[in-house]
Design an enzyme around this catalytic site. Structure first.
Site, PDB file in Angstrom:
ATOM      1  N   HIS A  17      24.769 -26.138 -14.856  1.00  0.00           N
ATOM      2  CA  HIS A  17      23.579 -27.518 -14.555  1.00  0.00           C
ATOM      3  C   HIS A  17      22.358 -27.248 -14.933  1.00  0.00           C
ATOM      4  O   HIS A  17      22.177 -26.150 -15.291  1.00  0.00           O
ATOM      5  CB  HIS A  17      24.007 -28.134 -13.224  1.00  0.00           C
ATOM      6  N   HIS A  20      20.646 -23.803 -13.746  1.00  0.00           N
ATOM      7  CA  HIS A  20      21.116 -22.722 -14.811  1.00  0.00           C
ATOM      8  C   HIS A  20      20.454 -22.685 -15.706  1.00  0.00           C
ATOM      9  O   HIS A  20      19.919 -21.670 -16.449  1.00  0.00           O
ATOM     10  CB  HIS A  20      22.512 -22.593 -14.776  1.00  0.00           C
ATOM     11  N   CYS A 125      27.018 -18.164   5.781  1.00  0.00           N
ATOM     12  CA  CYS A 125      27.207 -19.486   5.098  1.00  0.00           C
ATOM     13  C   CYS A 125      28.081 -18.985   3.860  1.00  0.00           C
ATOM     14  O   CYS A 125      27.696 -18.259   3.161  1.00  0.00           O
ATOM     15  CB  CYS A 125      25.921 -20.066   4.465  1.00  0.00           C
ATOM     16  N   CYS A 128      26.607 -19.787   0.491  1.00  0.00           N
ATOM     17  CA  CYS A 128      25.555 -18.709  -0.146  1.00  0.00           C
ATOM     18  C   CYS A 128      26.214 -17.247  -0.199  1.00  0.00           C
ATOM     19  O   CYS A 128      25.572 -16.644  -0.788  1.00  0.00           O
ATOM     20  CB  CYS A 128      24.271 -18.653   1.066  1.00  0.00           C
ATOM     21  N   CYS A 143      23.276 -24.517   7.432  1.00  0.00           N
ATOM     22  CA  CYS A 143      22.543 -23.777   6.228  1.00  0.00           C
ATOM     23  C   CYS A 143      21.748 -24.412   5.840  1.00  0.00           C
ATOM     24  O   CYS A 143      21.750 -25.935   5.501  1.00  0.00           O
ATOM     25  CB  CYS A 143      23.616 -23.657   5.206  1.00  0.00           C
ATOM     26  N   HIS A 146      22.546 -25.708   1.986  1.00  0.00           N
ATOM     27  CA  HIS A 146      23.634 -26.520   1.770  1.00  0.00           C
ATOM     28  C   HIS A 146      24.011 -27.439   2.606  1.00  0.00           C
ATOM     29  O   HIS A 146      24.786 -28.385   2.405  1.00  0.00           O
ATOM     30  CB  HIS A 146      24.786 -25.560   1.557  1.00  0.00           C
ATOM     31  N   LYS A 295      16.848 -30.236  -3.937  1.00  0.00           N
ATOM     32  CA  LYS A 295      17.234 -29.316  -4.995  1.00  0.00           C
ATOM     33  C   LYS A 295      18.330 -29.726  -5.964  1.00  0.00           C
ATOM     34  O   LYS A 295      19.253 -30.375  -5.269  1.00  0.00           O
ATOM     35  CB  LYS A 295      17.605 -27.958  -4.341  1.00  0.00           C
ATOM     36  N   LYS A 298      25.278 -28.784  -7.964  1.00  0.00           N
ATOM     37  CA  LYS A 298      26.527 -29.260  -8.225  1.00  0.00           C
ATOM     38  C   LYS A 298      27.192 -29.838  -6.728  1.00  0.00           C
ATOM     39  O   LYS A 298      27.362 -30.737  -6.654  1.00  0.00           O
ATOM     40  CB  LYS A 298      27.303 -28.244  -8.666  1.00  0.00           C
TER      41      LYS A 298
END
Ligand code: MSP
Length: 500
Positions: A17, A20, A125, A128, A143, A146, A295, A298
């Site tokens: 995505h 990256h 997590c 992570c 987390c 996430h 953020k 995905k």
């Protein structure tokens, strides 16, 4: 000595995505710029394939970790040419050559007495793959990245004696240290160390998808140690029959996102010290690209699709937008509307138009040949020192500031066109010399900024330099010459056409 730049290696539990693409493009800008300066460059990227996130994603997809890794690694590998990334190698951590080198280095860490068997108990997590310390846990034991509940883990693991590196890390991360930039991230890393370092798990006994611990094969290495070592292991096998470690290690820059600061600023140097290896020269930590204030990722489902953007507007436009909209190093919001505005206003109108006008006027008024006249002194003065300034900024990984410095000259050249009004000069025979100066100055200014813009926009700059009949990319050409070069120019399709 060469110049070595890396990206994080990307998890194969998700598809590529924008986040990256962002780090990859940044590394590519640095790699291309350094090549222009004549450096021997090695640019590494790749995929992080072991560990719990991948094992869990494979389980959810009803496939094996290896199969999932193969499929998704292929997507990341295919992303590189689409982004025009000029990476010199693509490492996959499931490559047995990587595994063998991880085992060698970790065995050394073990032999040097930096490991012990213990019991881990704490919050973890699984997304992570991170054992969270108290300061990294959000309300309700969730987390903070996430927004999922953390697992309470209790397991027998091999530990790495991170606490033994408290003082060396305090020194490494002391105020004013060049090791981590921007300075806010250096401070963040230092404050983590100052809270007191606890030893960290180095192996997992419950997992089998990973590199086996050579002295205890029931365990695999904790994925972060396996992953971090990619930066060193790749140099050992990227070129058949050749070990590049002596040429490129230590790395000049590791580019990372702010979410993986702890691993790179703390675990990584400690691990390297424990293995008796040199430390990288610098980490540059970028922020998050945000959409709707969150953020982009995905797992949160709020993704700006880089493939769609590239298909409609071209790769260069995506590359440009990344460093224009958000100051590299900070967080910032990106949006389709913001992208389209910059495409139309800056790429098409400011740069694209400057290029087509300049070529068209040289064709119309001087038969397509750049006059050999001396350049306009006032305009040339506004370019003085630019190439050095851009190089200094990029040495500090200030990608947005360097682009801004270049873009100011794009705007300066547009103002120059308006000031000189070559279409008026062309009507008056007495102004023939003045028109020569105008066109020579425009052509040479355009050529120089295009050399400087090349790392950001490799495709369109290539086309434009070809049309100018001056395809050389070397950084020597980033400064203005004293006169126009007297050569013929060709035709050019619009560099940034209106999208269909
Ligand atoms: N596999 C680890 C890195 C190991 S490096 C030894 C990892 N992978 S990742 O695929 O999750 O993320 C890779 C990088 O992409 C991180 O630096 C992360 O910050 C970055 N990005 C992911 N989403 C992002 C944004 N929305 N914006 C900018 N970059 C972010 O972490």
């Amino acid at each position: 000595m060469g110049y070595y730049v890396t990206t994080p290696i990307y998890y194969v539990n998700a598809q590529p995505h924008m986040g990256h693409a962002y780090t990859t493009i940044a590394a590519d800008v640095l790699a291309r710029h350094m090549r222009q300066r004549g450096e021997d460059v090695f640019f590494l990227t790749g995929t992080d394939e072991h560990g719990e996130p991948v094992a869990l994603a494979a389980e959810r997809a009803g496939t094996t970790p290896k199969q999932l890794a193969d499929e998704n690694a292929a997507r990341f590998e295919a992303l590189m040419p689409q982004l025009e990334a000029s990476n010199d190698f693509f490492i996959r951590t499931s490559d047995p050559r990587h595994g063998a080198r991880v085992q060698e280095v970790m065995q050394r860490v073990h032999d040097n007495g930096h490991t012990y068997l213990g019991t881990y108990e704490g919050w973890y997590c699984p997304r992570c793959a991170d054992f969270k310390s108290d300061s990294e846990i959000a309300a309700g034991n969730t987390c903070p990245i996430h927004h999922i509940p953390l697992d309470r883990e209790q397991e027998e693991n091999w530990f790495f004696r991170l606490s033994a590196f408290q003082e060396p890390l305090e020194r490494l991360l002391a105020q004013g240290s060049p090791f981590v930039a921007p300075v806010a991230r250096l401070n963040e890393a230092r404050s983590f160390v100052e809270q007191g370092l606890r030893d960290v798990s180095l192996s997992r006994g419950k997992l089998s998808w990973g590199v086996p611990v050579p002295w205890d094969p029931d365990h695999v290495f904790y994925v972060w140690f396996d992953a971090l070592l990619n930066y060193v292991t790749a140099l050992g096998f990227a070129r058949e029959g050749k070990d590049l470690t002596g040429t490129f290690w230590p790395a000049d820059v590791h580019l990372i996102g702010k979410d993986i600061l702890k691993f790179h600023a703390i675990y990584w140097p400690a691990l390297l010290m424990a293995a008796g290896l040199e430390l990288p020269r610098r980490l540059f930590v970028h922020g998050f690209l945000l959409m709707d204030g969150e953020k982009m990722s995905k797992s949160l489902g709020n993704v700006l699709d880089p493939f769609a953007v590239m298909e409609q507007f071209g790769t260069d436009a995506l590359r440009y937008y990344c460093f224009r909209e958000v100051s590299f190093g900070q967080d910032g919001s990106v949006s389709t509307a913001g992208f389209e505005a910059r495409y139309a206003n800056e790429l098409a109108n400011e740069y694209g138009n400057l290029a087509s006008r300049t070529l068209a006027m040289i064709a119309r008024y001087r038969g397509g040949v750049v006059p050999q006249a001396a350049l306009d002194a006032e305009l040339a003065a506004d370019f003085d020192g630019l190439a050095g300034e851009v190089a200094a900024l990029l040495d500090r990984v200030e990608l947005s500031q360097a682009l801004e410095a270049i873009w100011q000259r794009v705007r300066r050249l547009n103002r120059y066109v308006e000031e000189r009004a070559p279409w008026v000069q062309a009507k008056d025979a007495a102004q023939a010399d003045a028109l020569d100066v105008t066109l020579a100055t425009l052509a040479e200014g355009l050529r120089a900024i295009t050399v400087l813009l090349h790392p950001y926009m490799p495709l369109s700059t290539h086309k434009l330099l070809d049309a100018l009949g001056r395809p050389e990319l070397s950084y020597d050409g980033a400064a203005l010459a004293a006169t126009g070069w007297g050569g013929a120019v060709g035709a050019l399709e619009p560099l940034f056409p209106k999208p269909q």
